[in-house]
Structures are given as structure tokens and as C-alpha cells.
Design a protein around this motif. Structure first.
Motif, PDB file in Angstrom:
ATOM      1  N   GLY A  78       0.855  -1.189   0.000  1.00  0.00           N
ATOM      2  CA  GLY A  78       0.000   0.000   0.000  1.00  0.00           C
ATOM      3  C   GLY A  78       0.881   1.225   0.000  1.00  0.00           C
ATOM      4  N   VAL A  79       0.534   2.209  -0.800  1.00  0.00           N
ATOM      5  CA  VAL A  79       1.284   3.471  -0.809  1.00  0.00           C
ATOM      6  C   VAL A  79       0.301   4.609  -0.546  1.00  0.00           C
ATOM      7  CG1 VAL A  79       1.147   3.646  -3.351  1.00  0.00           C
ATOM      8  CG2 VAL A  79       2.841   4.960  -2.124  1.00  0.00           C
ATOM      9  N   ASP A  80       0.720   5.555   0.277  1.00  0.00           N
ATOM     10  CA  ASP A  80      -0.163   6.693   0.574  1.00  0.00           C
ATOM     11  C   ASP A  80       0.661   7.910   0.929  1.00  0.00           C
ATOM     12  OD1 ASP A  80      -3.437   6.709   1.316  1.00  0.00           O
ATOM     13  OD2 ASP A  80      -2.269   8.434   1.997  1.00  0.00           O
ATOM     14  N   LEU A  81       0.093   9.043   0.553  1.00  0.00           N
ATOM     15  CA  LEU A  81       0.676  10.360   0.787  1.00  0.00           C
ATOM     16  C   LEU A  81       0.583  10.768   2.256  1.00  0.00           C
ATOM     17  CD1 LEU A  81       1.590  12.672  -1.090  1.00  0.00           C
ATOM     18  CD2 LEU A  81      -0.819  13.326  -1.300  1.00  0.00           C
ATOM     19  N   SER A  82      -0.424  10.269   2.952  1.00  0.00           N
ATOM     20  CA  SER A  82      -0.731  10.759   4.292  1.00  0.00           C
ATOM     21  C   SER A  82      -0.183   9.809   5.353  1.00  0.00           C
ATOM     22  CB  SER A  82      -2.243  10.901   4.463  1.00  0.00           C
ATOM     23  OG  SER A  82      -2.578  10.952   5.831  1.00  0.00           O
ATOM     24  N   GLU A  83       0.738  10.335   6.167  1.00  0.00           N
ATOM     25  CA  GLU A  83       1.328   9.526   7.244  1.00  0.00           C
ATOM     26  C   GLU A  83       0.262   9.179   8.293  1.00  0.00           C
ATOM     27  OE1 GLU A  83       4.522   8.504   7.170  1.00  0.00           O
ATOM     28  OE2 GLU A  83       4.298   7.423   9.055  1.00  0.00           O
ATOM     29  N   THR A  84      -0.677  10.084   8.536  1.00  0.00           N
ATOM     30  CA  THR A  84      -1.689   9.801   9.578  1.00  0.00           C
ATOM     31  C   THR A  84      -2.642   8.699   9.124  1.00  0.00           C
ATOM     32  OG1 THR A  84      -2.944  11.710   8.789  1.00  0.00           O
ATOM     33  CG2 THR A  84      -1.643  12.026  10.771  1.00  0.00           C
ATOM     34  N   MET A  85      -2.970   8.666   7.841  1.00  0.00           N
ATOM     35  CA  MET A  85      -3.798   7.558   7.331  1.00  0.00           C
ATOM     36  C   MET A  85      -3.006   6.250   7.434  1.00  0.00           C
ATOM     37  SD  MET A  85      -6.812   8.634   6.370  1.00  0.00           S
ATOM     38  CE  MET A  85      -7.654   8.017   4.911  1.00  0.00           C
ATOM     39  N   LEU A  86      -1.727   6.308   7.072  1.00  0.00           N
ATOM     40  CA  LEU A  86      -0.899   5.094   7.131  1.00  0.00           C
ATOM     41  C   LEU A  86      -0.739   4.575   8.563  1.00  0.00           C
ATOM     42  CD1 LEU A  86       1.953   5.799   4.557  1.00  0.00           C
ATOM     43  CD2 LEU A  86       0.231   3.994   4.436  1.00  0.00           C
ATOM     44  N   ASN A  87      -0.715   5.483   9.534  1.00  0.00           N
ATOM     45  CA  ASN A  87      -0.604   5.029  10.923  1.00  0.00           C
ATOM     46  C   ASN A  87      -1.782   4.141  11.297  1.00  0.00           C
ATOM     47  OD1 ASN A  87       1.810   6.258  11.411  1.00  0.00           O
ATOM     48  ND2 ASN A  87       0.902   8.141  12.240  1.00  0.00           N
ATOM     49  N   VAL A  88      -2.980   4.507  10.833  1.00  0.00           N
ATOM     50  CA  VAL A  88      -4.170   3.678  11.101  1.00  0.00           C
ATOM     51  C   VAL A  88      -4.013   2.342  10.363  1.00  0.00           C
ATOM     52  CG1 VAL A  88      -6.684   3.515  10.953  1.00  0.00           C
ATOM     53  CG2 VAL A  88      -5.605   5.752  11.340  1.00  0.00           C
ATOM     54  N   ALA A  89      -3.553   2.404   9.113  1.00  0.00           N
ATOM     55  CA  ALA A  89      -3.370   1.173   8.321  1.00  0.00           C
ATOM     56  C   ALA A  89      -2.351   0.249   8.984  1.00  0.00           C
ATOM     57  CB  ALA A  89      -2.933   1.531   6.904  1.00  0.00           C
ATOM     58  N   ARG A  90      -1.295   0.819   9.543  1.00  0.00           N
ATOM     59  CA  ARG A  90      -0.258  -0.013  10.194  1.00  0.00           C
ATOM     60  C   ARG A  90      -0.850  -0.781  11.365  1.00  0.00           C
ATOM     61  NH1 ARG A  90       3.148   4.733   9.557  1.00  0.00           N
ATOM     62  NH2 ARG A  90       4.263   4.416   7.599  1.00  0.00           N
ATOM     63  N   HIS A 101       3.273  -4.506   2.878  1.00  0.00           N
ATOM     64  CA  HIS A 101       4.272  -3.429   2.901  1.00  0.00           C
ATOM     65  C   HIS A 101       3.536  -2.100   2.766  1.00  0.00           C
ATOM     66  CE1 HIS A 101       7.080  -6.673   2.002  1.00  0.00           C
ATOM     67  NE2 HIS A 101       6.204  -7.044   1.083  1.00  0.00           N
ATOM     68  N   LEU A 102       3.803  -1.183   3.663  1.00  0.00           N
ATOM     69  CA  LEU A 102       3.144   0.129   3.588  1.00  0.00           C
ATOM     70  C   LEU A 102       4.208   1.202   3.354  1.00  0.00           C
ATOM     71  CD1 LEU A 102       0.566  -0.258   6.510  1.00  0.00           C
ATOM     72  CD2 LEU A 102       0.150  -0.528   4.048  1.00  0.00           C
ATOM     73  N   LEU A 103       3.993   1.986   2.325  1.00  0.00           N
ATOM     74  CA  LEU A 103       4.985   2.992   1.937  1.00  0.00           C
ATOM     75  C   LEU A 103       4.389   4.390   2.022  1.00  0.00           C
ATOM     76  CD1 LEU A 103       6.162   1.341  -1.430  1.00  0.00           C
ATOM     77  CD2 LEU A 103       7.128   1.002   0.869  1.00  0.00           C
ATOM     78  N   HIS A 104       5.174   5.307   2.602  1.00  0.00           N
ATOM     79  CA  HIS A 104       4.742   6.705   2.649  1.00  0.00           C
ATOM     80  C   HIS A 104       5.349   7.434   1.451  1.00  0.00           C
ATOM     81  CE1 HIS A 104       4.880  10.858   4.729  1.00  0.00           C
ATOM     82  NE2 HIS A 104       3.742  10.676   4.082  1.00  0.00           N
ATOM     83  N   ALA A 105       4.540   7.653   0.427  1.00  0.00           N
ATOM     84  CA  ALA A 105       5.044   8.299  -0.789  1.00  0.00           C
ATOM     85  C   ALA A 105       3.870   8.803  -1.623  1.00  0.00           C
ATOM     86  CB  ALA A 105       5.854   7.299  -1.623  1.00  0.00           C
ATOM     87  N   ALA A 106       4.186   9.753  -2.489  1.00  0.00           N
ATOM     88  CA  ALA A 106       3.204  10.180  -3.494  1.00  0.00           C
ATOM     89  C   ALA A 106       3.333   9.238  -4.679  1.00  0.00           C
ATOM     90  CB  ALA A 106       3.492  11.606  -3.915  1.00  0.00           C
ATOM     91  N   TYR A 107       2.212   8.778  -5.192  1.00  0.00           N
ATOM     92  CA  TYR A 107       2.265   7.895  -6.362  1.00  0.00           C
ATOM     93  C   TYR A 107       2.180   8.735  -7.634  1.00  0.00           C
ATOM     94  CZ  TYR A 107       1.530   4.057  -9.523  1.00  0.00           C
ATOM     95  OH  TYR A 107       1.687   3.165 -10.547  1.00  0.00           O
ATOM     96  N   GLY A 108       2.975   8.358  -8.617  1.00  0.00           N
ATOM     97  CA  GLY A 108       2.950   9.082  -9.887  1.00  0.00           C
ATOM     98  C   GLY A 108       4.171   8.687 -10.691  1.00  0.00           C
ATOM     99  N   PRO A 109       4.563   9.521 -11.670  1.00  0.00           N
ATOM    100  CA  PRO A 109       5.680   9.171 -12.551  1.00  0.00           C
ATOM    101  C   PRO A 109       6.981   8.898 -11.808  1.00  0.00           C
ATOM    102  CG  PRO A 109       4.499  11.089 -13.390  1.00  0.00           C
ATOM    103  CD  PRO A 109       3.908  10.782 -12.043  1.00  0.00           C
TER     104      PRO A 109
END
Ligand SMILES: C[S@@+](CC[C@H](N)C(=O)[O-])C[C@H]1O[C@@H](n2cnc3c(N)ncnc32)[C@H](O)[C@@H]1O
Length: 214
Positions: A78-90, A101-109
Motif C-alpha cells: 500500500g502506498v499513501d501520501l498521508s502519514e496519519t492515514m498510514l498510521n491507522v493502516a499499520r 508493505h506500507l509505503l509513505h510516498a506520493a504515487y505518480g511518474p
């Protein structure tokens, strides 16, 4: 496609600020309007048995948990821009172990993955990629293995301009912008627009296959 009023143009910093608050109430509230999130996984399961899955904009991890259940052999990123959303996912996915695997990143090119994916899911994420939705769809095409599938569930459109504007305040663009790009780049397996609340808005379910090179 109609042009967007200025309130509808989101950016990464604004989305991160938005989810600092909304991550706390997200799971308690979104069931009432993010329709089709289970349906899109079932539609994907009809046409593929992926080993490697990416969810772009995985948020609080509801789909990650369901993907692990539906595809017990798969490795799920899973990749997401928002660390606070990822904290819930973790917190939600800890018990699922090293296959998640959870990654804190912006998805794009700019996004780089070690390997191609068999399935890439966008669940109510692409409508927040403004103006980057076309780039994100192209990046997913790049990041899929030949014969891999994209699955998208998202807001499609509404006949109510005031509702469209309100959704824009919430960083959501919903003027039918996604479907033409998806159907141009992927061979559709599922392509539906369903009514929400008797037609206040329509949401899109799309599953498409990336062509295998000849
Ligand atoms: C409406 S939530 C959807 C969360 C989850 N997919 C679901 O179905 O419940 C949209 C998510 O997309 C993320 N997002 C928005 N733009 C993004 C980007 N450029 N790259 C990665 N994530 C992004 C947001 O941070 C947010 O967590």
C-alpha cells in the motif's frame, strides 16, 4: 469535461492536512458514501489471481485487509501520501505479517517499485489526484506486468453542481474524467457506473487488463 472551479484543485500538502483530522473519523464515516469498495475486489477476483498487488492511496488499510483475505498467497503493498492515514493502516495490518508493505510516498511518474505488479487498485484515490490523475493512470500502466489488471472504484459524476462543488472542497474531482483514460489504456473487464442515493451521484467500477506485447 467541464473545467474545474479553483476550489477543486488539490495539492499534496492540502491533502495531508485534510487527512490529519479525517484519519481519526475515516473508518467510522466512509462506509456511508464510499460505495463499491467490496464490489471492486470481487470484480477483480473474477478475472485474476494476483501474486503481487499494489493499492495506491491505501488510506486506513480497509482494502489491504480484504485483499489479504481474498488473495491469501499475495504480497500486498500500500502506498499513501498521508502519514496519519498510514498510521491507522499499520495498526490494522500488523497481524498480517511480512506479506504487507506500507509505503509513505506520493504515487505518480516518480514512483519506483522493485518489481511489476499483477493488480493495481485505486479505491477512491484517483479522484483526489488533481491535476495528476492522467499521470497516475499512466504510471499504473507502467508498473503493471504484461497481462496485469487495474481495478478502480471512484466517484464518477453528479447532476448537481452544488454537490460537485462541495466535493471539490473535499479535494474530490467528479466530472467523468477517469473512465475515458482507463478505457483507452486497458481492455475493460468490468465497466459500470452505479447510482448512489437514487442518483445524487454515480460511482465508477472499472477493471481492465494491460495488453500483453505480441
Ligand atoms: C478517500 S481516501 C481512500 C482510502 C482507501 N483507498 C479507501 O478506499 O478507503 C484517498 C487516499 O488517497 C491518498 N492520496 C491522495 N493523493 C495521493 C497521491 N498522490 N499519492 C498517494 N496517495 C494519495 C490520500 O492520502 C488518502 O489516504
Amino acid at each position: 469535461m467541464a473545467s474545474l472551479p479553483p476550489t477543486e484543485v488539490g495539492d499534496a500538502a492540502a491533502i495531508q492536512r485534510y487527512y490529519r483530522l479525517h484519519s481519526q473519523i475515516y473508518d467510522a464515516t466512509r462506509w456511508s458514501f464510499l460505495f463499491g469498495r467490496n464490489a471492486i475486489l470481487n470484480e477483480a477476483a473474477k478475472v485474476c489471481s494476483p501474486s503481487r498487488i499494489l493499492e495506491v492511496g491505501c488510506g486506513t488499510g480497509k482494502n489491504i485487509v480484504n485483499l489479504c483475505r481474498l488473495f491469501p498467497q499475495a504480497e500486498v503493498t500500500g502506498v499513501d501520501l498521508s502519514e496519519t492515514m498510514l498510521n491507522v493502516a499499520r495498526r490494522k495490518t500488523t497481524s498480517l505479517g511480512s506479506r504487507v508493505h506500507l509505503l509513505h510516498a506520493a504515487y505518480g511518474p516518480e514512483f519506483q517499485s522493485k518489481h511489476p505488479f499483477d493488480l493495481i487498485l485505486f479505491s477512491y484515490a484517483l479522484s483526489m489526484f488533481n491535476p495528476g490523475f492522467a499521470d497516475a493512470i499512466a504510471a499504473a500502466h507502467r508498473d503493471l506486468a504484461a497481462g496485469g489488471h487495474i481495478a478502480v472504484v471512484d466517484f464518477h459524476d453528479t447532476r448537481l453542481p452544488l454537490f460537485e462543488r462541495w466535493m471539490g472542497v473535499n479535494h474530490v474531482r467528479m466530472n467523468g474524467q477517469l473512465r475515458p483514460l482507463l478505457s483507452a489504456q486497458f481492455a475493460a473487464r468490468t465497466d459500470q457506473q452505479r447510482n448512489a442515493y437514487g442518483g445524487v451521484w454515480r460511482y465508477l467500477l472499472f477493471v481492465g487488463r494491460k495488453a500483453t506485447p505480441v
